[in-house]
Design a protein around this motif. Sequence first.
Motif, PDB file in Angstrom:
ATOM      1  N   ILE A 198      -0.332   3.962   2.782  1.00 19.44           N
ATOM      2  CA  ILE A 198       0.799   3.362   3.494  1.00 19.44           C
ATOM      3  C   ILE A 198       1.739   4.448   4.010  1.00 19.44           C
ATOM      4  O   ILE A 198       1.993   4.544   5.202  1.00 19.44           O
ATOM      5  N   ALA A 199       2.247   5.272   3.103  1.00 19.87           N
ATOM      6  CA  ALA A 199       3.189   6.319   3.518  1.00 19.87           C
ATOM      7  C   ALA A 199       3.239   7.413   2.467  1.00 19.87           C
ATOM      8  O   ALA A 199       3.113   7.149   1.272  1.00 19.87           O
ATOM      9  N   MET A 210       0.146  -5.421   5.106  1.00 20.29           N
ATOM     10  CA  MET A 210       0.194  -3.958   5.136  1.00 20.29           C
ATOM     11  C   MET A 210       1.208  -3.472   6.163  1.00 20.29           C
ATOM     12  O   MET A 210       1.997  -2.557   5.893  1.00 20.29           O
ATOM     13  N   ASP A 211       1.186  -4.068   7.325  1.00 21.10           N
ATOM     14  CA  ASP A 211       2.114  -3.657   8.382  1.00 21.10           C
ATOM     15  C   ASP A 211       3.559  -3.870   7.955  1.00 21.10           C
ATOM     16  O   ASP A 211       4.440  -3.032   8.250  1.00 21.10           O
ATOM     17  N   GLN A 227       4.439  -1.165   5.360  1.00 15.61           N
ATOM     18  CA  GLN A 227       4.572   0.149   6.006  1.00 15.61           C
ATOM     19  C   GLN A 227       5.876   0.238   6.790  1.00 15.61           C
ATOM     20  O   GLN A 227       6.570   1.257   6.742  1.00 15.61           O
ATOM     21  N   ALA A 274       8.645   0.841   4.403  1.00 14.76           N
ATOM     22  CA  ALA A 274       8.637   2.216   3.893  1.00 14.76           C
ATOM     23  C   ALA A 274       9.216   3.183   4.929  1.00 14.76           C
ATOM     24  O   ALA A 274      10.019   4.066   4.592  1.00 14.76           O
ATOM     25  N   VAL A 275       8.814   3.024   6.181  1.00 11.33           N
ATOM     26  CA  VAL A 275       9.321   3.877   7.253  1.00 11.33           C
ATOM     27  C   VAL A 275      10.832   3.718   7.403  1.00 11.33           C
ATOM     28  O   VAL A 275      11.572   4.694   7.563  1.00 11.33           O
ATOM     29  N   ASN A 329       2.850   8.433   7.821  1.00 12.29           N
ATOM     30  CA  ASN A 329       2.394   7.145   7.316  1.00 12.29           C
ATOM     31  C   ASN A 329       1.134   6.693   8.046  1.00 12.29           C
ATOM     32  O   ASN A 329       0.703   7.311   9.022  1.00 12.29           O
ATOM     33  N   GLY A 330       0.547   5.623   7.549  1.00  7.91           N
ATOM     34  CA  GLY A 330      -0.603   5.007   8.193  1.00  7.91           C
ATOM     35  C   GLY A 330      -1.747   5.959   8.471  1.00  7.91           C
ATOM     36  O   GLY A 330      -2.185   6.707   7.591  1.00  7.91           O
TER      37      GLY A 330
END
Length: 258
Positions: A52-53, A199-200, A203, A206-207, A230-231
């Motif tokens: 993810i990150a 997941m998106d 993420q 997290a960003v 990330n990703g």
Amino acid sequence: NKGGANGNLSAEQVRNAAADGHTLWISTQAMFTINPSVYPALRWKQSDFKPIAKGVENPLVLVTHPSVPARTLPDLVKWVAANPGQVTYASFSPGTPSHFLGFQLNERFKLDMVHVPYKGSAPQITDLLGGQVRLGFAQLQGALPHLQSGKLHAIAVTSRERTRFLPQVPSLAELGYPDLSATVWFGLMAPSATPKAVMDQIQAAAVKAQADADYKAKLEAQGFDVPQENGETFAATIASETARWARVVQATGFKAND
């Protein structure tokens, strides 16, 4: 928190959990990119997880006890070469960059240092301070106060460029040895079967967190860098590092106990 087996128990727990986004794994660079090469009977695969990150990241720092009569890498190499088989280097754990960078240093300069593994950064730093071992690749956060007080000396950092925490200390890449560059990181992973929409969402969260000024400031105050990786970019880093450490592990012949 699920400790044990250098992160392998936590990996298994997350792999076996429902892939619904409610159980995530905070892995480390060593767990995710080195464990697959050093554990002969590993019960999880990298493909069980989706990165993810990258959360935080730091170089290691090659440090020496003040009794070592060297303040630069060339002088350190000369001193170790003049004392074959008598110089020990400490790692904070076997099967980590701290261990394998010492091996690569031996290999790169045809040295004969003896590896002394520890169970964590704290005992590694304690024995470096006491001079029981003369040098080692240490985690930046644990070494920094002792470098600032002069109880340890920094020879070089393992990031590609100098770190702002030790701006006066050169990087190994800067000195002409980019093959000895490495960082350690903590990263967020999810079971690979987690739905893409979930997941998106994770993420994106997290960003957003990593872009928050207060969040970054708190981590940077503790000696961490907060990367914006990330990703798929994070996944590419993982693939490159996994290949790099697999070659080193094969050269050392190291195998971890289950």
